[in-house]
Design an enzyme around this catalytic site. Structure first.
Site, mmCIF file in Angstrom:
data_model
loop_
_atom_site.group_PDB
_atom_site.id
_atom_site.type_symbol
_atom_site.label_atom_id
_atom_site.label_comp_id
_atom_site.label_asym_id
_atom_site.label_seq_id
_atom_site.Cartn_x
_atom_site.Cartn_y
_atom_site.Cartn_z
ATOM 1 N N CYS A 160 70.966 28.802 -37.109
ATOM 2 C CA CYS A 160 71.604 28.965 -35.803
ATOM 3 C C CYS A 160 72.734 29.972 -35.982
ATOM 4 O O CYS A 160 72.820 30.615 -37.029
ATOM 5 C CB CYS A 160 72.073 27.628 -35.225
ATOM 6 S SG CYS A 160 73.412 26.825 -36.125
ATOM 7 N N CYS B 146 70.005 32.101 -32.145
ATOM 8 C CA CYS B 146 70.623 33.302 -32.703
ATOM 9 C C CYS B 146 69.893 34.575 -32.272
ATOM 10 O O CYS B 146 70.368 35.674 -32.525
ATOM 11 C CB CYS B 146 70.765 33.218 -34.218
ATOM 12 S SG CYS B 146 69.264 32.841 -35.112
ATOM 13 N N CYS C 100 69.329 36.981 -35.719
ATOM 14 C CA CYS C 100 68.685 36.376 -36.887
ATOM 15 C C CYS C 100 67.864 37.442 -37.600
ATOM 16 O O CYS C 100 66.832 37.873 -37.098
ATOM 17 C CB CYS C 100 67.785 35.216 -36.477
ATOM 18 S SG CYS C 100 68.702 33.753 -36.008
#
Length: 142
Positions: free
Chosen positions: A17, A91, A95
């Site tokens: 996250c 995210c 990410c």
């Protein structure tokens, strides 16, 4: 310590996250709780906060897990391996690519500012998703 056997190799799961202070930490904890010796669980954040949210610590204490022993980590602090499964939670484009045999965006809301009741609902959603993915990867012959 996780143990691999020829018929049941260890499955490595990663939960990501943004801050690595709530959702991914709880997911890692549930993977450790429900995965037994056949699961290695990791969590990280795209922009880690450096601390675990006290609400997450309390929510996990309610189910008998001490999350205060965890640390908020960045993606650069996890092993450079291919994971069997990676779950991202909120995210989005932040990410970066992590090698994984399977990945999913769980689209779980950040409970950071939620009431205790709503925080528990997110915790229960995470637990259900973690249990399902453990079953899925455990049955797969990857």
């Amino acid at each position: 310590m996780t143990q691999s056997t020829p018929d049941r190799p260890i499955k490595r799961l990663l939960f990501v996250c943004v801050e690595n202070s709530n959702r991914s930490q709880m997911a890692e904890a549930f993977a450790r709780i429900h995965g037994g010796k056949q699961i290695e669980a990791y969590s990280a954040g795209s922009r880690p906060s450096g601390r675990i949210n006290p609400k997450a610590i309390e929510a996990m204490r309610e189910v008998g897990y001490d999350l205060s022993l965890h640390e908020s980590k960045s993606l650069t602090e996890i092993p450079n391996i291919e994971f069997d499964f990676v779950a991202t939670m909120g995210c989005g484009d932040e990410c970066p690519f992590v090698r994984a045999r399977q990945r999913a965006d769980w689209n779980i809301p950040d409970p950071k500012e939620m009431s205790p009741e709503d925080f528990r609902a997110v915790r229960e959603l995470i637990e259900a998703k973690v249990k399902a993915i453990i079953t899925q990867v455990s049955e797969a012959r990857l």
